[in-house]
Design a protein around this motif. Structure first.
Motif, mmCIF file in Angstrom:
data_model
loop_
_atom_site.group_PDB
_atom_site.id
_atom_site.type_symbol
_atom_site.label_atom_id
_atom_site.label_comp_id
_atom_site.label_asym_id
_atom_site.label_seq_id
_atom_site.Cartn_x
_atom_site.Cartn_y
_atom_site.Cartn_z
ATOM 1 N N PRO A 218 0.814 -1.217 0.000
ATOM 2 C CA PRO A 218 0.000 0.000 0.000
ATOM 3 C C PRO A 218 0.845 1.265 0.000
ATOM 4 O O PRO A 218 1.836 1.382 0.725
ATOM 5 C CB PRO A 218 -0.816 -0.111 1.300
ATOM 6 N N ALA A 219 0.465 2.224 -0.825
ATOM 7 C CA ALA A 219 1.027 3.585 -0.846
ATOM 8 C C ALA A 219 2.544 3.623 -0.756
ATOM 9 O O ALA A 219 3.108 4.283 0.124
ATOM 10 C CB ALA A 219 0.407 4.399 0.294
ATOM 11 N N PHE B 56 1.437 -0.679 8.818
ATOM 12 C CA PHE B 56 1.335 -1.798 7.887
ATOM 13 C C PHE B 56 1.814 -3.107 8.502
ATOM 14 O O PHE B 56 1.284 -4.179 8.184
ATOM 15 C CB PHE B 56 2.139 -1.502 6.625
ATOM 16 N N ALA B 57 2.815 -3.022 9.372
ATOM 17 C CA ALA B 57 3.390 -4.245 9.935
ATOM 18 C C ALA B 57 2.850 -4.592 11.308
ATOM 19 O O ALA B 57 2.741 -5.768 11.658
ATOM 20 C CB ALA B 57 4.914 -4.126 10.002
ATOM 21 N N PHE B 58 2.484 -3.587 12.108
ATOM 22 C CA PHE B 58 2.149 -3.841 13.517
ATOM 23 C C PHE B 58 0.728 -3.446 13.901
ATOM 24 O O PHE B 58 0.297 -3.720 15.010
ATOM 25 C CB PHE B 58 3.142 -3.106 14.420
ATOM 26 N N GLY B 59 0.013 -2.755 13.037
ATOM 27 C CA GLY B 59 -1.369 -2.434 13.338
ATOM 28 C C GLY B 59 -1.570 -1.063 13.960
ATOM 29 O O GLY B 59 -0.622 -0.293 14.192
ATOM 30 N N GLN B 60 -2.826 -0.781 14.274
ATOM 31 C CA GLN B 60 -3.223 0.554 14.715
ATOM 32 C C GLN B 60 -2.641 0.924 16.073
ATOM 33 O O GLN B 60 -2.163 2.051 16.261
ATOM 34 C CB GLN B 60 -4.744 0.635 14.762
ATOM 35 N N ALA B 61 -2.675 0.001 17.031
ATOM 36 C CA ALA B 61 -2.230 0.344 18.387
ATOM 37 C C ALA B 61 -0.768 0.772 18.396
ATOM 38 O O ALA B 61 -0.395 1.800 19.003
ATOM 39 C CB ALA B 61 -2.447 -0.853 19.317
ATOM 40 N N THR B 62 0.081 0.010 17.725
ATOM 41 C CA THR B 62 1.503 0.362 17.672
ATOM 42 C C THR B 62 1.709 1.685 16.951
ATOM 43 O O THR B 62 2.539 2.516 17.358
ATOM 44 C CB THR B 62 2.292 -0.755 16.961
ATOM 45 N N VAL C 255 -4.289 0.010 4.360
ATOM 46 C CA VAL C 255 -4.282 -1.366 4.874
ATOM 47 C C VAL C 255 -5.615 -2.049 4.587
ATOM 48 O O VAL C 255 -5.653 -3.226 4.195
ATOM 49 C CB VAL C 255 -3.971 -1.374 6.381
ATOM 50 N N ARG C 256 -6.703 -1.329 4.778
ATOM 51 C CA ARG C 256 -8.019 -1.923 4.480
ATOM 52 C C ARG C 256 -8.134 -2.267 3.000
ATOM 53 O O ARG C 256 -8.683 -3.320 2.639
ATOM 54 C CB ARG C 256 -9.136 -0.969 4.901
ATOM 55 N N GLU C 257 -7.617 -1.394 2.153
ATOM 56 C CA GLU C 257 -7.666 -1.677 0.718
ATOM 57 C C GLU C 257 -6.807 -2.890 0.380
ATOM 58 O O GLU C 257 -7.217 -3.759 -0.396
ATOM 59 C CB GLU C 257 -7.180 -0.464 -0.067
ATOM 60 N N ARG C 258 -5.603 -2.954 0.979
ATOM 61 C CA ARG C 258 -4.731 -4.103 0.719
ATOM 62 C C ARG C 258 -5.367 -5.403 1.181
ATOM 63 O O ARG C 258 -5.391 -6.398 0.444
ATOM 64 C CB ARG C 258 -3.396 -3.910 1.442
ATOM 65 N N ASP C 259 -5.893 -5.393 2.409
ATOM 66 C CA ASP C 259 -6.517 -6.610 2.936
ATOM 67 C C ASP C 259 -7.741 -7.004 2.123
ATOM 68 O O ASP C 259 -8.021 -8.189 1.930
ATOM 69 C CB ASP C 259 -6.890 -6.418 4.407
ATOM 70 N N GLY C 260 -8.478 -5.974 1.644
ATOM 71 C CA GLY C 260 -9.629 -6.276 0.803
ATOM 72 C C GLY C 260 -9.218 -6.917 -0.512
ATOM 73 O O GLY C 260 -9.873 -7.854 -0.982
#
Length: 364
Positions: free
Chosen positions: A6-7, A101-107, A154-159
């Motif tokens: 992504p991006a 992208f690697a660790f998620g929103q919380a990180t 990330v949502r676009e990639r996962d989609g």
């Protein structure tokens, strides 16, 4: 279709902007800009990004991502020290952006808070200067935008990944369905004719000495059945659009003295797939009556009206026993079910009755 990272352009765009600002600051004498070090540091950052994208085009393993994130953070700080324009501090926005992208929103949120703390600490007395307060506010807004962009990417990639998995699943199911169809066709076509050939050749062997004429007729019938089998194998690659039920049934029972065929109604208004399913059921019914029930007479009845198409195969054999639920019947049930119909089988020691009923196609 391959899902890309992504991006990947965000880091390159920011590095280019910092380089332009650094060149302008050096040319204008604003601050202290060490242009060779600035350009070298930015080039190294771009090289790290390109290497990561090439090595891990979709998602970087967490251990590698952590090491690369630490390297980038060190380079961001180093570039900031040699940039007199002050714009290099914006590179810190890439820390939570990349981490998302690697660790998620919380990180990513935790690192964003850390980057904001570094910006505040590195700006002593910021609260007494309107410009510095404005810069920190804009930096905070930049962090929010960076995290929001990462979340969307990330949502676009996962989609896309889920979509590709769905496509693969559909392709696998389609291939499995096609394999099942081919298996049914092979069983129905070749199985029927091979059974007929075996029965006729056994008859020829039995009457070879006593009734040579009968044996010869049986051999000729076996030859005709073999030729029909060859023809149907060739026809199996053609579209079902050219299928004609009545002609196919006539050809099916031709030369078989132990089979009678009765047809009422017309196939108009009935789906081609449904008519083909009836034909396959007739094949399987005749084959099973000969192979398992050892019937001496088989009656095939087809009734076509505006409401439904019905096929009935009855014989005077001793029943089908356990063979009634073999692969042939399973394939028949699957084929008829695809047309919305049902298969009923009644088998006793006095004979077997197979009934296939398929509703007529509904038109809007």
């Amino acid at each position: 279709m391959t899902t890309s990272r992504p991006a990947p352009w965000v880091s390159v765009v920011l590095c280019a902007a910092v380089l332009v600002a650094g060149v302008y600051a050096a040319a204008s004498g604003l601050g202290t800009t060490r242009l060779p070090l600035l350009a070298g540091g930015l080039a190294l950052l771009v090289a790290v990004d390109l290497a990561e994208v090439r090595r891990y085009p979709v998602r970087t393993p967490k251990r590698v991502a952590a090491a690369l994130l630490a390297l980038r953070a060190a380079l961001y700080v180093a570039v900031s020290y040699v940039d007199g324009s002050g714009l290099a501090r914006l590179l810190l926005l890439l820390v939570p952006f990349t981490a998302y992208f690697a660790f998620g929103q919380a990180t990513a949120l935790a690192l964003a808070a850390a980057c904001l703390a570094v910006a505040v600490i590195s700006t002593p007395g910021w609260y007494a200067h309107v410009e510095q307060v404005s810069d920190l506010v804009m930096f905070t807004v930049g962090l929010v935008i960076a995290i929001a962009m990462a979340a969307v990417a990330v949502r676009e990639r996962d989609g896309q990944i889920r979509l590709q998995e769905s496509h693969r699943t559909v392709a696998e199911l389609s291939a499995a369905a096609e394999r099942a169809r081919v298996a049914r066709d092979l069983h129905d076509d070749l199985g029927h004719h091979l059974t007929a050939i075996v029965v006729l050749l056994e008859k020829a062997a039995a009457f070879h000495d006593r009734e040579p004429a009968t044996a010869k007729a049986a051999v000729l019938d076996a030859e005709r059945s073999a030729r029909r089998a060859l023809g149907e194998v060739r026809e199996s690659v053609r579209s079902l659009r050219s299928f004609h039920l009545l002609a196919a049934l006539d050809e099916l029972v031709a030369g078989q003295g132990d089979v009678t065929l009765t047809i009422s109604g017309a196939p108009d208004g009935h789906d081609t797939g449904a008519l083909h399913a009836l034909y396959r059921a007739a094949q399987e019914g005749i084959t099973n009556s000969r192979r398992h029930a050892e019937a001496t007479h088989i009656a095939v009845t087809v009734d076509l009206d505006a409401e439904r198409a019905r096929l009935t195969v009855t014989d005077d054999g001793h029943g089908m026993g356990a063979a009634a639920e073999g692969f042939g019947l399973l394939g028949m049930r699957e084929r008829v079910a695809l047309s919305g119909g049902r298969v009923d089988l009644a088998s006793t020691s006095c004979g077997t009755r197979l009934t296939v009923t398929i509703p007529a196609a509904r038109t809007a």
